[in-house]
Design a protein around this motif. Structure first.
Motif, PDB file in Angstrom:
ATOM      1  N   TYR A  39       0.803  -1.217   0.000  1.00  0.00           N
ATOM      2  CA  TYR A  39       0.000   0.000   0.000  1.00  0.00           C
ATOM      3  C   TYR A  39       0.843   1.276   0.000  1.00  0.00           C
ATOM      4  CZ  TYR A  39      -3.283  -3.609   1.262  1.00  0.00           C
ATOM      5  OH  TYR A  39      -4.021  -4.758   1.259  1.00  0.00           O
ATOM      6  N   GLN A  40       2.131   1.136  -0.262  1.00  0.00           N
ATOM      7  CA  GLN A  40       2.968   2.326  -0.400  1.00  0.00           C
ATOM      8  C   GLN A  40       2.671   3.017  -1.722  1.00  0.00           C
ATOM      9  OE1 GLN A  40       7.016   1.010   0.143  1.00  0.00           O
ATOM     10  NE2 GLN A  40       6.962   1.348   2.340  1.00  0.00           N
ATOM     11  N   GLN A  41       2.683   4.329  -1.719  1.00  0.00           N
ATOM     12  CA  GLN A  41       2.458   5.158  -2.901  1.00  0.00           C
ATOM     13  C   GLN A  41       1.104   4.853  -3.554  1.00  0.00           C
ATOM     14  OE1 GLN A  41       6.090   4.306  -5.125  1.00  0.00           O
ATOM     15  NE2 GLN A  41       6.967   6.244  -4.450  1.00  0.00           N
ATOM     16  N   THR A  42       0.080   4.649  -2.747  1.00  0.00           N
ATOM     17  CA  THR A  42      -1.282   4.465  -3.239  1.00  0.00           C
ATOM     18  C   THR A  42      -2.156   5.593  -2.714  1.00  0.00           C
ATOM     19  OG1 THR A  42      -1.830   3.036  -1.353  1.00  0.00           O
ATOM     20  CG2 THR A  42      -1.069   1.953  -3.359  1.00  0.00           C
ATOM     21  N   VAL A  49      -7.957  -2.793   1.035  1.00  0.00           N
ATOM     22  CA  VAL A  49      -8.343  -4.102   1.574  1.00  0.00           C
ATOM     23  C   VAL A  49      -9.865  -4.236   1.608  1.00  0.00           C
ATOM     24  CG1 VAL A  49      -8.238  -5.613   3.600  1.00  0.00           C
ATOM     25  CG2 VAL A  49      -6.261  -4.247   2.977  1.00  0.00           C
ATOM     26  N   ILE A  50     -10.540  -3.130   1.904  1.00  0.00           N
ATOM     27  CA  ILE A  50     -12.000  -3.126   1.980  1.00  0.00           C
ATOM     28  C   ILE A  50     -12.625  -2.791   0.631  1.00  0.00           C
ATOM     29  CG2 ILE A  50     -13.989  -2.025   3.074  1.00  0.00           C
ATOM     30  CD1 ILE A  50     -12.184  -1.485   5.494  1.00  0.00           C
ATOM     31  N   VAL A  51     -12.058  -1.813  -0.062  1.00  0.00           N
ATOM     32  CA  VAL A  51     -12.653  -1.309  -1.308  1.00  0.00           C
ATOM     33  C   VAL A  51     -12.616  -2.358  -2.413  1.00  0.00           C
ATOM     34  CG1 VAL A  51     -12.398   0.404  -3.144  1.00  0.00           C
ATOM     35  CG2 VAL A  51     -12.151   1.091  -0.750  1.00  0.00           C
ATOM     36  N   GLN A  52     -11.503  -3.086  -2.521  1.00  0.00           N
ATOM     37  CA  GLN A  52     -11.347  -4.026  -3.638  1.00  0.00           C
ATOM     38  C   GLN A  52     -12.425  -5.110  -3.680  1.00  0.00           C
ATOM     39  OE1 GLN A  52     -10.066  -7.435  -3.539  1.00  0.00           O
ATOM     40  NE2 GLN A  52     -10.166  -7.618  -5.770  1.00  0.00           N
ATOM     41  N   PRO A  53     -12.677  -5.835  -2.579  1.00  0.00           N
ATOM     42  CA  PRO A  53     -13.735  -6.856  -2.659  1.00  0.00           C
ATOM     43  C   PRO A  53     -15.127  -6.259  -2.843  1.00  0.00           C
ATOM     44  CG  PRO A  53     -12.914  -6.665  -0.411  1.00  0.00           C
ATOM     45  CD  PRO A  53     -11.994  -5.885  -1.273  1.00  0.00           C
ATOM     46  N   LEU A  54     -15.356  -5.061  -2.284  1.00  0.00           N
ATOM     47  CA  LEU A  54     -16.665  -4.426  -2.445  1.00  0.00           C
ATOM     48  C   LEU A  54     -16.911  -4.016  -3.895  1.00  0.00           C
ATOM     49  CD1 LEU A  54     -16.969  -2.204   0.763  1.00  0.00           C
ATOM     50  CD2 LEU A  54     -18.185  -4.330   0.245  1.00  0.00           C
ATOM     51  N   LEU A  55     -15.887  -3.451  -4.551  1.00  0.00           N
ATOM     52  CA  LEU A  55     -16.025  -3.074  -5.961  1.00  0.00           C
ATOM     53  C   LEU A  55     -16.236  -4.305  -6.831  1.00  0.00           C
ATOM     54  CD1 LEU A  55     -13.323  -0.267  -6.416  1.00  0.00           C
ATOM     55  CD2 LEU A  55     -15.808  -0.012  -6.363  1.00  0.00           C
ATOM     56  N   THR A  56     -15.479  -5.364  -6.545  1.00  0.00           N
ATOM     57  CA  THR A  56     -15.642  -6.610  -7.305  1.00  0.00           C
ATOM     58  C   THR A  56     -17.043  -7.169  -7.132  1.00  0.00           C
ATOM     59  OG1 THR A  56     -13.291  -7.125  -7.004  1.00  0.00           O
ATOM     60  CG2 THR A  56     -14.728  -8.933  -7.673  1.00  0.00           C
ATOM     61  N   THR A  57     -17.533  -7.157  -5.893  1.00  0.00           N
ATOM     62  CA  THR A  57     -18.868  -7.676  -5.604  1.00  0.00           C
ATOM     63  C   THR A  57     -19.941  -6.863  -6.310  1.00  0.00           C
ATOM     64  OG1 THR A  57     -18.134  -8.482  -3.436  1.00  0.00           O
ATOM     65  CG2 THR A  57     -20.496  -8.227  -3.774  1.00  0.00           C
ATOM     66  N   LEU A  58     -19.820  -5.553  -6.283  1.00  0.00           N
ATOM     67  CA  LEU A  58     -20.803  -4.698  -6.961  1.00  0.00           C
ATOM     68  C   LEU A  58     -20.795  -4.943  -8.467  1.00  0.00           C
ATOM     69  CD1 LEU A  58     -20.293  -1.351  -5.000  1.00  0.00           C
ATOM     70  CD2 LEU A  58     -22.269  -2.892  -4.888  1.00  0.00           C
ATOM     71  N   THR A  59     -19.619  -5.206  -9.023  1.00  0.00           N
ATOM     72  CA  THR A  59     -19.522  -5.533 -10.452  1.00  0.00           C
ATOM     73  C   THR A  59     -20.252  -6.835 -10.754  1.00  0.00           C
ATOM     74  OG1 THR A  59     -17.363  -4.434 -10.585  1.00  0.00           O
ATOM     75  CG2 THR A  59     -17.942  -5.953 -12.368  1.00  0.00           C
ATOM     76  N   SER A 128      -3.997 -13.821   5.079  1.00  0.00           N
ATOM     77  CA  SER A 128      -4.970 -14.136   6.136  1.00  0.00           C
ATOM     78  C   SER A 128      -5.371 -12.870   6.884  1.00  0.00           C
ATOM     79  CB  SER A 128      -4.384 -15.160   7.115  1.00  0.00           C
ATOM     80  OG  SER A 128      -4.085 -16.379   6.468  1.00  0.00           O
ATOM     81  N   PHE A 129      -4.430 -11.978   7.107  1.00  0.00           N
ATOM     82  CA  PHE A 129      -4.728 -10.713   7.782  1.00  0.00           C
ATOM     83  C   PHE A 129      -5.724  -9.893   6.964  1.00  0.00           C
ATOM     84  CE2 PHE A 129      -3.759  -6.183   8.451  1.00  0.00           C
ATOM     85  CZ  PHE A 129      -4.027  -6.091   9.807  1.00  0.00           C
ATOM     86  N   ARG A 130      -5.492  -9.811   5.644  1.00  0.00           N
ATOM     87  CA  ARG A 130      -6.414  -9.083   4.773  1.00  0.00           C
ATOM     88  C   ARG A 130      -7.792  -9.741   4.772  1.00  0.00           C
ATOM     89  NH1 ARG A 130      -2.072  -9.357   0.720  1.00  0.00           N
ATOM     90  NH2 ARG A 130      -0.840  -7.428   0.763  1.00  0.00           N
ATOM     91  N   MET A 131      -7.787 -11.050   4.689  1.00  0.00           N
ATOM     92  CA  MET A 131      -9.050 -11.775   4.631  1.00  0.00           C
ATOM     93  C   MET A 131      -9.890 -11.565   5.882  1.00  0.00           C
ATOM     94  SD  MET A 131     -10.439 -14.784   6.008  1.00  0.00           S
ATOM     95  CE  MET A 131      -8.961 -15.659   6.465  1.00  0.00           C
TER      96      MET A 131
END
Length: 276
Positions: A39-42, A49-59, A128-131
């Protein structure tokens, strides 16, 4: 003072698990390094961690529920897809991290000695931490939906750790075997990434198991990801009908895969360094 024992042959079933306990601090350092580097330089940092699965799910909700109109067994589409997305992301992250063990860490392996197994273990720990964070988001959204829908957690929720271990074990065992091959043949990584994308549709990530024809269900349930995902859906939604047998078969098959992966990895970890 160090005691060295030189042997002409290595025992076949040398897993190196005991060594990991002596290098637990190194595993945690590798895991922390990977988390910080991700997550450096983002723009939004760890929020990905939260946004990615939510965006995928909405798609998936838009494409598979609204357009393709694939059944979700009367479960709200957002809730139906989210557990599958989380477990699939967990599996693919563990697999990608493990199978790149030698490719992406050769510069470290060539300079200092430590058990090579610490690297893939740290990758699984990081994933596992992300999950766990993503599962917490799912539980929060599930709690909101409970206000308007007739939802209820049943006793199968105690099998949640088994589902997670199935995903991690499947990815870890397969990744250890693949890491040996990709160290020698670099173009295999490109092929495997393509196969991995197709493999997602062999698991019930975007569809329920109830739409699978009866004559193909035996093959469908042989995929360890299938009982892992469907067990979680049954625990939170009460559907589809739950059967313990596929889960036990998957636990047994993943256990065998883990043993094979550890044996192959330990017998080739030194030899592979000569080909990188």
């Amino acid at each position: 003072m160090w005691d060295w024992e030189v042997k002409t042959k290595q025992p076949w079933f040398r897993f190196g698990i005991r060594e990991l306990f002596h290098y637990k601090d190194l595993i945690l350092r590798f895991s922390k390094r990977d988390l910080l580097a991700s997550y450096q330089q983002t723009l939004i940092g760890p929020l990905w961690v939260i946004v990615q699965p939510l965006l995928t799910t909405l798609t998936y909700v838009l494409i598979f529920s609204r357009v393709a109109r694939i059944s979700t067994d009367n479960v709200p589409p957002l809730l139906f897809y989210l557990p599958g997305v989380i477990l699939w992301n967990y599996f693919s992250e563990c697999l990608n991290g493990t199978m790149g063990t030698f490719q992406y860490n050769a510069h470290i392996f060539s300079k200092v000695f430590f058990p090579r197994l610490t690297v893939p273990v740290s990758q699984v720990l990081t994933s596992s931490f992300r999950m766990m964070i993503q599962l917490s988001v799912f539980v929060a959204i599930y709690g909101i939906y409970m206000l308007n829908y007739d939802l209820g957690v049943n006793r199968a929720v105690v099998l949640l750790p088994v589902s997670l271990l199935l995903c991690a074990g499947f990815a870890f065992g397969a990744g250890l075997i693949i890491s040996i091959a990709t160290a020698k043949y670099r173009d295999l990584d490109t092929v495997l990434q393509f196969v991995l994308r197709l493999f997602m549709f062999a698991a019930p990530v975007v569809y329920p198991s109830t739409i699978i024809p009866e004559e193909w269900k035996w093959l469908f349930w042989l995929n360890p990801l299938t009982p892992a995902i469907e067990t979680i859906r049954y625990a939170f939604f009460g559907s589809p009908a739950f059967s313990l047998l596929p889960l036990l078969v998957s636990v047994f098959s993943v256990g065998i895969l883990l043993v094979i992966g550890l044996v192959i990895f330990k017998r080739n970890e030194v030899r592979v360094m000569d080909t990188i």
